[in-house]
Design an enzyme around this catalytic site. Structure first.
Site, PDB file in Angstrom:
ATOM      1  N   LYS A 139      35.147  -8.763   0.195  1.00 18.54           N
ATOM      2  CA  LYS A 139      34.093  -8.781  -0.656  1.00 18.54           C
ATOM      3  C   LYS A 139      33.310  -7.619  -0.810  1.00 18.54           C
ATOM      4  CE  LYS A 139      30.674 -12.726  -1.159  1.00 18.54           C
ATOM      5  NZ  LYS A 139      30.867 -13.074  -2.422  1.00 18.54           N
TER       6      LYS A 139
HETATM    7  N1  PMP Z   1      35.311 -15.649  -5.601  1.00 23.79           N
HETATM    8  C1  PMP Z   1      34.487 -14.842  -5.844  1.00 23.79           C
HETATM    9  C2  PMP Z   1      34.564 -13.827  -6.795  1.00 23.79           C
HETATM   10  C3  PMP Z   1      33.433 -14.904  -5.195  1.00 23.79           C
HETATM   11  O1  PMP Z   1      32.516 -14.070  -5.341  1.00 23.79           O
HETATM   12  C4  PMP Z   1      33.226 -15.963  -4.254  1.00 23.79           C
HETATM   13  C5  PMP Z   1      31.623 -16.389  -3.636  1.00 23.79           C
HETATM   14  N2  PMP Z   1      31.727 -15.646  -2.660  1.00 23.79           N
HETATM   15  C6  PMP Z   1      34.053 -16.934  -4.257  1.00 23.79           C
HETATM   16  C7  PMP Z   1      35.316 -16.878  -4.767  1.00 23.79           C
HETATM   17  C8  PMP Z   1      33.841 -18.225  -3.159  1.00 23.79           C
HETATM   18  O2  PMP Z   1      33.870 -17.803  -2.042  1.00 23.79           O
HETATM   19  P1  PMP Z   1      33.175 -18.619  -0.882  1.00 23.79           P
HETATM   20  O3  PMP Z   1      33.615 -20.102  -0.824  1.00 23.79           O
HETATM   21  O4  PMP Z   1      33.549 -18.121   0.626  1.00 23.79           O
HETATM   22  O5  PMP Z   1      31.545 -18.217  -1.144  1.00 23.79           O
END
Ligand code: PMP
Length: 297
Positions: free
Chosen positions: A155
């Site tokens: 991330k």
């Molecule tokens: N894809 C992207 C590109 C994101 O930014 C997020 C948000 N963090 C998600 C998927 C979903 O991830 P999560 O369920 O861990 O929040």
């Protein structure tokens, strides 16, 4: 616009709790100039058992892994990070909140790994569950980044340029959000959320190759197994979505959010009759520490 902090907000920054309005950062940092930093998005909830952070371990393990994949030295343990986060919540009297840990790097205009690494943890109040209208989705003109150009599993701050471009394009074209394809033209994910669709009693989602493997996505897969809803990871083209019975995005911040249409073509089922609606209700019960049985019965 959300007020992310006010005069009383206290955040954690490099070993100290400081007022957000007085916190300082260096303008010559690698994260600011190159987007070379990593972050998380986490939720806390006012649950039936008091204020609880949802899946903090999974989020902080992903933060550690993001640092490792990027070559950013990071020495906090998951337990320390969880404890610090509860302190941030307590010091700001928060219950339903969105938590934003950010690992950012100090001055270094060379394109090399940093030595000076900082951690900020902040949080702001939010609704217990987001009250989002079903989304009208377009197929984005932007692809998700090539996983061989940058590690999409991490991330990383800079990757969100892609997300901002896709969201801006979708809104300019009169949609609520975009759905991005991967390099081969298969559906990948939304700008900040993973994607699922329902067809003839089966739920489908793309495999974790060109997407951020979301923690909510994993929870949705667990819910499907628990409720014995058939679910499959597979590659599919956007054209298949015009035949979808229902669809949804999922993320920590948005939870489970209904999709109403793709390129103005509505999905077949009303949201309340979809498998997604059942998953959404179950998810809400889990994050609030309520038992599953409420939904199953
Ligand atoms: N894809 C992207 C590109 C994101 O930014 C997020 C948000 N963090 C998600 C998927 C979903 O991830 P999560 O369920 O861990 O929040």
């Amino acid at each position: 616009m959300i007020e992310y902090f006010n005069d009383d907000t206290v955040l954690f920054l490099d070993g100290n709790f400081v007022k957000a309005s007085e916190a300082k950062m260096n303008l010559f940092g690698q994260t600011l100039h190159y987007g070379y930093g990593v972050f998380e998005g986490i939720r806390s909830y006012e649950t039936v058992n008091g204020v609880k952070i949802f899946k903090p371990r999974a989020h902080y393990e992903r933060l550690q892994r993001s640092c490792q994949l990027m070559g950013i030295p990071f020495h906090y343990t998951v337990d320390e990070l969880i404890q610090l986060t509860y302190q941030v919540i307590e010091k700001n009297n928060l219950s339903n909140s969105y938590i934003r840990p950010l690992v950012f790097c100090g001055p270094n205009m060379e394109l090399t790994s940093p030595t000076d690494v900082s951690l900020m943890i902040t949080a702001w109040e939010c609704e217990q569950h987001p009250n989002l209208k079903p989304k009208r989705i377009c197929i984005s003109a932007y692809q998700r980044p090539n996983p061989k150009a940058v590690t999409v599993e991490a991330k990383v701050c800079g990757l969100y340029v892609n997300s901002i471009l896709a969201t801006t394009e979708a809104k300019r074209r009169g949609f609520d959000d975009g759905l991005l394809l991967d390099l081969s033209g298969y559906v990948a994910e939304g700008p900040g959320a993973n994607f699922f669709y329902e067809k003839e009693g089966v739920i489908y989602t793309p495999p974790a190759t060109s997407i951020l493997p979301g923690i909510t996505r994993k929870t949705v897969l667990e819910i499907c197994r628990e409720l014995e809803l058939p679910v499959e990871e597979k590659y599919f083209r956007p054209e298949e979505l015009f035949e979808a019975d229902s669809a949804f995005f999922c993320s920590t911040m948005q939870e489970i959010v209904a999709i109403e249409s793709f390129e103005r073509q509505p999905v077949a089922k009303a949201w309340k009759d979809s498998m997604g609606a059942l998953i959404q209700e179950t998810y809400r019960n889990i994050v609030l520490d309520k038992s599953y049985s409420y939904v199953i019965v």
